[in-house]
Write a protein that holds these residues in place. Structure first.
Motif, mmCIF file in Angstrom:
data_model
loop_
_atom_site.group_PDB
_atom_site.id
_atom_site.type_symbol
_atom_site.label_atom_id
_atom_site.label_comp_id
_atom_site.label_asym_id
_atom_site.label_seq_id
_atom_site.Cartn_x
_atom_site.Cartn_y
_atom_site.Cartn_z
ATOM 1 N N GLU A 328 18.890 -6.971 5.324
ATOM 2 C CA GLU A 328 17.771 -7.529 6.059
ATOM 3 C C GLU A 328 16.697 -6.452 6.202
ATOM 4 O O GLU A 328 16.964 -5.266 6.014
ATOM 5 C CB GLU A 328 18.222 -7.987 7.449
ATOM 6 N N LEU A 329 15.510 -6.879 6.543
ATOM 7 C CA LEU A 329 14.433 -5.920 6.781
ATOM 8 C C LEU A 329 14.386 -5.594 8.265
ATOM 9 O O LEU A 329 13.918 -6.392 9.075
ATOM 10 C CB LEU A 329 13.083 -6.470 6.327
ATOM 11 N N GLY A 330 14.921 -4.426 8.598
ATOM 12 C CA GLY A 330 14.792 -3.923 9.954
ATOM 13 C C GLY A 330 13.709 -2.869 10.012
ATOM 14 O O GLY A 330 12.973 -2.632 9.047
ATOM 15 N N GLU A 331 13.616 -2.210 11.156
ATOM 16 C CA GLU A 331 12.550 -1.227 11.340
ATOM 17 C C GLU A 331 12.648 -0.081 10.342
ATOM 18 O O GLU A 331 11.624 0.394 9.824
ATOM 19 C CB GLU A 331 12.600 -0.676 12.763
ATOM 20 N N ALA A 332 13.865 0.382 10.043
ATOM 21 C CA ALA A 332 14.014 1.546 9.160
ATOM 22 C C ALA A 332 13.453 1.259 7.770
ATOM 23 O O ALA A 332 12.654 2.032 7.231
ATOM 24 C CB ALA A 332 15.476 1.956 9.075
ATOM 25 N N LEU A 333 13.869 0.156 7.155
ATOM 26 C CA LEU A 333 13.386 -0.174 5.812
ATOM 27 C C LEU A 333 11.907 -0.537 5.835
ATOM 28 O O LEU A 333 11.172 -0.242 4.882
ATOM 29 C CB LEU A 333 14.215 -1.303 5.216
ATOM 30 N N ALA A 334 11.453 -1.197 6.902
ATOM 31 C CA ALA A 334 10.031 -1.543 6.991
ATOM 32 C C ALA A 334 9.176 -0.285 7.048
ATOM 33 O O ALA A 334 8.129 -0.190 6.379
ATOM 34 C CB ALA A 334 9.779 -2.412 8.224
ATOM 35 N N THR A 335 9.612 0.705 7.831
ATOM 36 C CA THR A 335 8.872 1.965 7.914
ATOM 37 C C THR A 335 8.821 2.651 6.557
ATOM 38 O O THR A 335 7.773 3.164 6.145
ATOM 39 C CB THR A 335 9.524 2.895 8.950
ATOM 40 N N THR A 336 9.946 2.648 5.846
ATOM 41 C CA THR A 336 9.976 3.256 4.516
ATOM 42 C C THR A 336 9.001 2.553 3.584
ATOM 43 O O THR A 336 8.276 3.199 2.813
ATOM 44 C CB THR A 336 11.395 3.189 3.935
ATOM 45 N N GLY A 337 8.956 1.223 3.643
ATOM 46 C CA GLY A 337 8.041 0.480 2.782
ATOM 47 C C GLY A 337 6.591 0.798 3.062
ATOM 48 O O GLY A 337 5.777 0.961 2.131
ATOM 49 N N VAL A 338 6.226 0.916 4.342
ATOM 50 C CA VAL A 338 4.849 1.256 4.695
ATOM 51 C C VAL A 338 4.509 2.659 4.215
ATOM 52 O O VAL A 338 3.447 2.900 3.623
ATOM 53 C CB VAL A 338 4.635 1.121 6.214
ATOM 54 N N ILE A 339 5.407 3.608 4.458
ATOM 55 C CA ILE A 339 5.152 4.979 4.049
ATOM 56 C C ILE A 339 5.038 5.082 2.532
ATOM 57 O O ILE A 339 4.219 5.852 2.006
ATOM 58 C CB ILE A 339 6.250 5.904 4.600
ATOM 59 N N ALA A 340 5.838 4.311 1.815
ATOM 60 C CA ALA A 340 5.756 4.333 0.346
ATOM 61 C C ALA A 340 4.352 4.018 -0.129
ATOM 62 O O ALA A 340 3.832 4.653 -1.060
ATOM 63 C CB ALA A 340 6.756 3.343 -0.248
ATOM 64 N N ALA A 341 3.709 3.055 0.509
ATOM 65 C CA ALA A 341 2.363 2.657 0.096
ATOM 66 C C ALA A 341 1.302 3.672 0.487
ATOM 67 O O ALA A 341 0.177 3.626 -0.030
ATOM 68 C CB ALA A 341 2.022 1.293 0.693
ATOM 69 N N MET A 342 1.629 4.591 1.366
ATOM 70 C CA MET A 342 0.661 5.611 1.774
ATOM 71 C C MET A 342 0.419 6.648 0.682
ATOM 72 O O MET A 342 -0.573 7.365 0.707
ATOM 73 C CB MET A 342 1.130 6.326 3.040
ATOM 74 N N TYR A 343 1.316 6.751 -0.293
ATOM 75 C CA TYR A 343 1.169 7.764 -1.342
ATOM 76 C C TYR A 343 0.004 7.478 -2.285
ATOM 77 O O TYR A 343 -0.483 8.378 -2.960
ATOM 78 C CB TYR A 343 2.466 7.856 -2.160
ATOM 79 N N ASP A 344 -0.423 6.218 -2.357
ATOM 80 C CA ASP A 344 -1.434 5.857 -3.347
ATOM 81 C C ASP A 344 -2.248 4.694 -2.800
ATOM 82 O O ASP A 344 -1.708 3.611 -2.530
ATOM 83 C CB ASP A 344 -0.747 5.458 -4.656
ATOM 84 N N GLU A 345 -3.549 4.908 -2.636
ATOM 85 C CA GLU A 345 -4.385 3.842 -2.102
ATOM 86 C C GLU A 345 -4.410 2.615 -2.998
ATOM 87 O O GLU A 345 -4.763 1.519 -2.562
ATOM 88 C CB GLU A 345 -5.810 4.345 -1.832
ATOM 89 N N GLY A 346 -4.004 2.774 -4.261
ATOM 90 C CA GLY A 346 -3.900 1.616 -5.140
ATOM 91 C C GLY A 346 -2.821 0.642 -4.707
ATOM 92 O O GLY A 346 -2.779 -0.500 -5.194
ATOM 93 N N SER A 347 -1.951 1.051 -3.792
ATOM 94 C CA SER A 347 -0.886 0.182 -3.287
ATOM 95 C C SER A 347 -1.253 -0.522 -1.988
ATOM 96 O O SER A 347 -0.441 -1.273 -1.444
ATOM 97 C CB SER A 347 0.388 1.006 -3.057
ATOM 98 N N TRP A 348 -2.443 -0.284 -1.485
ATOM 99 C CA TRP A 348 -2.812 -0.861 -0.195
ATOM 100 C C TRP A 348 -2.857 -2.385 -0.228
ATOM 101 O O TRP A 348 -2.459 -3.043 0.736
ATOM 102 C CB TRP A 348 -4.160 -0.301 0.263
ATOM 103 N N GLN A 349 -3.345 -2.963 -1.311
ATOM 104 C CA GLN A 349 -3.367 -4.426 -1.405
ATOM 105 C C GLN A 349 -1.942 -4.993 -1.358
ATOM 106 O O GLN A 349 -1.675 -5.988 -0.678
ATOM 107 C CB GLN A 349 -4.061 -4.874 -2.692
#
Length: 520
Positions: A328-349
């Motif tokens: 399931e998507l809990g806080e831990a995996l959700a935080t990881t997913g958000v941080i992953a997108a921070m590496y590249d602004e091309g992932s913001w969409q």
């Protein structure tokens, strides 16, 4: 789950969608004394004789063969498990790959590349990006070369958990609300560490950055190069700087992009990086609230941050389904997913869409971002998340040694990052239970006598804050700082002609740009 100490360039994950270490500046831990000149304390020059115990390693000639991706060749390099006590029976076999210079123009030599991590596969980076995506003039005149560092990917990889166990580990609550949840988190760290000790054996104590840098010198000699030419991104900058300190007179053209600061403790490094992610999220939020499709509202970046915090809190209480019965998507995996997108602004969409889905009760898209970060594919994990703490926990003493230490530091982490501070503070506890003691500690790297070195920093880099690049450029005696005023992790090859032209000129002509040059 392992977020706060993983530094890598976007090329290994988000563009397909990697922390640090140290040793003593005046006599690097792990550096065998038999290779140093007793008068200077430095290793001998590339033309001087080798210690008898290491001669066989320096005289290797790679046996290249066609492999994998067309146009690339592979070979294996032997390295001693323990440089202080080399034993052929314990030798490591390190995987190497190259793509020969394409021409036209005179070949300059070999260009070794490393994408960061620690734990990112340099060979995967070469085959998937650098060997085909680096500027054509550079590929024309250099043999593009990569070596997976010891403990990584194809080079005696560190192993810790089964894939099923790793799935459970990544879902562990990383913002404990009571003593029971603190116990659950520490138990997860202990199980992870014990698994690494059980499955990795003696190699676990010999994957430090100092040892990896010494392996790079073996490769330089095997390639027939008198000096090492190198592009290192993210953690790869620390690896390159460590090489420069060990072998200043063997430094060729070194590009250190997304630089690290080796003077910082693990706690300070993790807290600085936490602030880097907060800076990147603020940039994302400022962009998001100006768009009609922003799932975090359209009022202000502060309001967007509050809405994201509310989502994290809701997922902590009540995870949502993802389409995967085991996760399931809990806080831990959700935080990881958000941080992953921070590496590249091309992932913001992609992140905006994933957040919208999570708010509607579908955690699948945000889970897929987390899986990209963890290098999980078809239910299997690459060894990135195992090699990463193995290197980190050797390179620096633990950021914290007890849960009480974390609790004492929480106010500082929360102040640095209201969005990510609490989770990343608790993530910094992982090395407290490591079975192998650290061999390094914070120190300055000056590399006196080295040829000119180019340090590149991005002003809103989420993983390696710009102040780190400024610091490293100040420490290195021959460094020039190139600044990219922009977003994302690392700068070379990410769309700025100004950055690319400056780096290319340095690699091709040996001339660094004017110090304090800025690009947009």
């Amino acid at each position: 789950m392992e977020i706060s100490r993983k530094l890598r360039s976007n090329g290994t994950v988000l563009a397909a969608v990697a922390l640090l270490t140290a040793a003593v500046a005046s006599g690097l831990t792990g550096c065998s004394g038999d290779e140093s000149d007793s008068r200077s304390g430095r290793p001998p020059s590339a033309d001087e004789g080798r210690p008898a115990a290491l001669k066989r390693y320096y005289e290797q000639k790679p046996s290249w063969r066609e492999c994998g991706v067309p146009g690339f060749q592979c070979a294996t390099l032997r390295a001693p498990l323990d440089y202080d006590h080399p034993d052929p029976a314990e030798d490591l076999r390190l995987a190497v790959a190259r793509k020969k210079a394409t021409g036209p123009g005179e070949r300059i030599g070999s260009l070794l590349v490393n994408p960061g991590g620690p734990g990112g596969s340099a060979i995967g980076y070469l085959e998937g990006y650098a060997g085909i995506g680096y500027p054509a003039p550079v590929r024309a005149r250099y043999d593009m070369v990569a070596m997976d560092p010891r403990g990584v990917a194809r080079s005696e990889p560190v192993r810790c958990l089964t894939d099923k166990e790793m799935d459970a580990y990544t879902q562990t609550d990383q913002t404990p609300d009571d003593a029971s949840e603190v116990a659950g988190l520490t138990a997860a760290y202990k199980k992870f560490a014990a698994g690494c000790e059980k499955r990795s054996g003696e190699v676990l104590g010999h994957v430090s950055t100092v040892e990896a840098a010494r392996d790079m010198d073996l490769l330089r000699a095997a390639l027939g190069d008198k000096r090492l030419n190198y592009v290192g991104a993210s953690y790869g900058t620390f690896l390159g700087a460590t090489y420069a300190e060990l072998y200043p007179d063997r430094v060729g053209r070194l590009v250190l992009d997304g630089a690290m600061d080796p003077t910082l403790s693990a706690e300070r490094t993790n807290r600085d990086q936490t602030g880097g992610f907060e800076t990147a999220f603020t940039a994302f939020a400022e962009d998001c609230v100006d768009r009609d499709d922003c799932p975090l509202g359209t009022r202000s970046p502060d309001d967007a941050a509050k809405r994201l915090g509310a989502l994290f809190a809701r997922l902590d209480r009540d995870p949502v389904p993802t389409g995967d019965d085991r996760r399931e998507l809990g806080e831990a995996l959700a935080t990881t997913g958000v941080i992953a997108a921070m590496y590249d602004e091309g992932s913001w969409q992609q992140l905006r869409a994933a957040l919208r889905s999570a708010m509607a009760g579908d955690g699948g898209p945000l889970l897929r971002l987390a899986d990209l970060y963890y290098e999980r594919e078809d239910g299997k994990y690459a060894n990135l998340m195992y090699a990463n703490p193995a290197v980190n926990c050797l390179d620096l003493p633990p950021a914290f040694r007890t849960p009480e230490d974390v609790k004492a530091a929480l106010p500082a982490f929360r102040k640095t990052s209201p969005t990510f501070g609490e989770g990343l503070a608790w993530a910094s506890l992982n090395c407290a239970y490591w079975p192998v003691p650290a061999t390094g500690k914070p120190h300055r790297i000056e590399a006196r006598g080295a040829a000119p070195i180019l340090v590149v920093g991005t002003t809103r880099d989420p993983a390696t804050p710009y102040v780190w690049a400024q610091s490293l450029a100040t420490q290195l005696s021959s460094a020039t700082l190139l600044t990219y005023d922009g977003d994302g992790h690392t700068a070379y090859g990410r769309g700025s002609d100004c950055v690319d032209n400056a780096v290319n000129a340095y690699l091709l002509d040996g001339t660094p740009p004017a110090d304090a040059k800025r690009c947009t």
